[in-house]
Design an enzyme around this catalytic site. Structure first.
Site, PDB file in Angstrom:
ATOM      1  N   LYS A  42      78.459  37.600  65.860  1.00 16.01           N
ATOM      2  CA  LYS A  42      77.705  38.223  66.948  1.00 16.01           C
ATOM      3  C   LYS A  42      76.189  38.018  66.813  1.00 16.01           C
ATOM      4  O   LYS A  42      75.660  38.127  65.710  1.00 16.01           O
ATOM      5  CB  LYS A  42      78.021  39.728  66.902  1.00 16.01           C
TER       6      LYS A  42
ATOM      7  N   LYS B 206      70.313  41.999  66.453  1.00 14.40           N
ATOM      8  CA  LYS B 206      68.883  42.307  66.265  1.00 14.40           C
ATOM      9  C   LYS B 206      68.432  42.095  64.828  1.00 14.40           C
ATOM     10  O   LYS B 206      67.342  41.665  64.550  1.00 14.40           O
ATOM     11  CB  LYS B 206      68.663  43.803  66.569  1.00 14.40           C
TER      12      LYS B 206
ATOM     13  N   LYS C  66      77.227  51.002  55.458  1.00 13.58           N
ATOM     14  CA  LYS C  66      75.796  51.172  55.194  1.00 13.58           C
ATOM     15  C   LYS C  66      75.530  51.914  53.896  1.00 13.58           C
ATOM     16  O   LYS C  66      74.561  51.610  53.200  1.00 13.58           O
ATOM     17  CB  LYS C  66      75.118  51.896  56.370  1.00 13.58           C
TER      18      LYS C  66
END
Ligand code: ATP
Ligand code: LTN
Length: 339
Positions: A205, A208, A124
């Protein structure tokens, strides 16, 4: 530990705890992999804590209005999905100021180098040069969340395993230096059958934050949206309903969705759809998902408008603050601070 090993162990005296970030409406993957798992475990454990990790969510920029709505929405979704407020302590992380207090004490005993090695931080922080200091200390707050409640097991996805392992290191170091204070937590990783994949690219995967809405089923999608997404899911050219993760990841993913939501098994599905085409199978998958999510959505919209949520949060805040304050005081005394 994974789900298969868990059945053999007596869970009656165990405490479980997990949190989800309110970073958007949860997906069918979050529901099957995390929430439904907690629903199953709530009947067999001694104590279960489920919270909204809102303080973790603000380690990256958030729109305040959206965040506010997502927090309440996630609490309502937990309950609508079957998390029983009588069997679980459902709480908001930021309702309990001692999480941050305990986290600070733990930060002061955690080497900088150890945090620098966290994969999520490296990922990140490389995407945004202006990353916050909170993004760096995020895993220590997560350790505080876990260690305050003496959790035995922490149900998480594989991406969070490293953070639970760090929580173990932090606990072990503190116990050694200041005396026995924390229980050693263990990650509880769901087995591969409960990893739901992206509908358009079934090798990755379902997530969200996916950029393509057609890849992901959100728990609050309408009947029409669900049908459209499932009918458009990537499959293969073999025209055979057979479980084969490697060669038929799309069909296998749809089969996993069905077996996670019904009493069907892989062999029973293969038998039921022998000689049938993918269109018929997909329509069946869509019906199963629409039925399951329809029930959740009905309850969700009833809950959102009621004050039941506020009462649940208020009681949980009282209970968790008392537990956390006790741990905070114990740590302070052991470290030489004034209580
Ligand atoms: P984001 O895209 O914001 O990273 P996410 O959808 O990957 O979110 P998280 O909020 O990181 O989900 O995870 C919450 C929990 O949901 C995880 O601990 C994990 O157990 C579970 N989970 C997430 N995605 C899936 C999936 N596709 N299949 C099964 N379980 C999942
Ligand atoms: N980092 C987790 C959310 C989370 C969590 C926790 C999970 C915050 N604190 C404590 C388990 C235990 C995530 O992003 N999925």
């Amino acid at each position: 530990m994974n789900k298969k090993d868990m059945g053999s162990e007596n869970m009656q005296d165990k405490t479980i705890l997990t949190g989800i970030q309110p970073s958007g409406v949860i997906t069918l993957g979050n529901y099957i992999g995390a929430v439904k798992q907690m629903v199953r475990l709530q009947d067999v454990v001694k104590k279960s804590y489920l919270f909204v990790a809102d303080m973790h969510a603000i380690t990256v920029p958030q729109d305040p209005k959206e965040l506010h709505e997502n927090i309440r929405s996630l609490i309502a979704l937990y309950i609508a999905c079957g998390i029983d407020p009588k069997k679980n302590v459902i709480f908001l992380q930021s309702d309990n100021p001692y999480h941050a207090s305990v986290s600070w004490l733990l930060e002061c005993t955690t080497p900088f180098g150890e945090l620098s090695r966290m994969t999520q931080f490296k990922d990140k922080s490389s995407k945004n040069v202006n990353f916050s200091a909170g993004l760096f200390t995020y895993p220590v707050l997560m350790a505080a969340d876990i260690l305050i409640y003496d959790a035995d097991y922490v149900p998480v996805g594989i991406d969070q395993k490293q953070h639970v392992e760090l929580a173990r290191n932090i606990a072990e170091r503190f116990n050694k230096k200041f005396g026995e204070t924390f229980k050693m937590p263990e990650p509880y990783i769901s087995d591969s059958g409960t990893k739901i994949m992206d509908l358009l690219d079934p090798t990755k995967k379902m997530s969200k934050s996916s950029t393509n809405p057609r890849s992901v089923i959100k728990i609050l999608d309408t009947k029409e949206e669900i049908e459209k997404k499932i009918m458009g899911a990537t499959t293969d050219s073999e025209m055979k309903i057979k479980y084969d993760e490697k060669n038929k990841p799309g069909i296998s993913n749809l089969m996993n969705i069905v077996i996670s939501l019904t009493d069907e098994t892989i062999p029973s599905l293969e038998e039921k759809f022998e000689g049938k085409n993918y269109g018929e199978f997909k329509r069946y998958v869509a019906d199963v998902v629409v039925e399951e999510l329809g029930k959740i959505q009905k309850r969700y919209y009833e809950l959102l408008g009621s004050n039941e949520l506020d009462q649940i949060l208020e009681e949980a805040a009282k209970e968790t603050r008392a537990i956390a304050l006790q741990k905070f005081n114990e740590m302070k005394v052991k470290m030489g601070l004034y209580k």
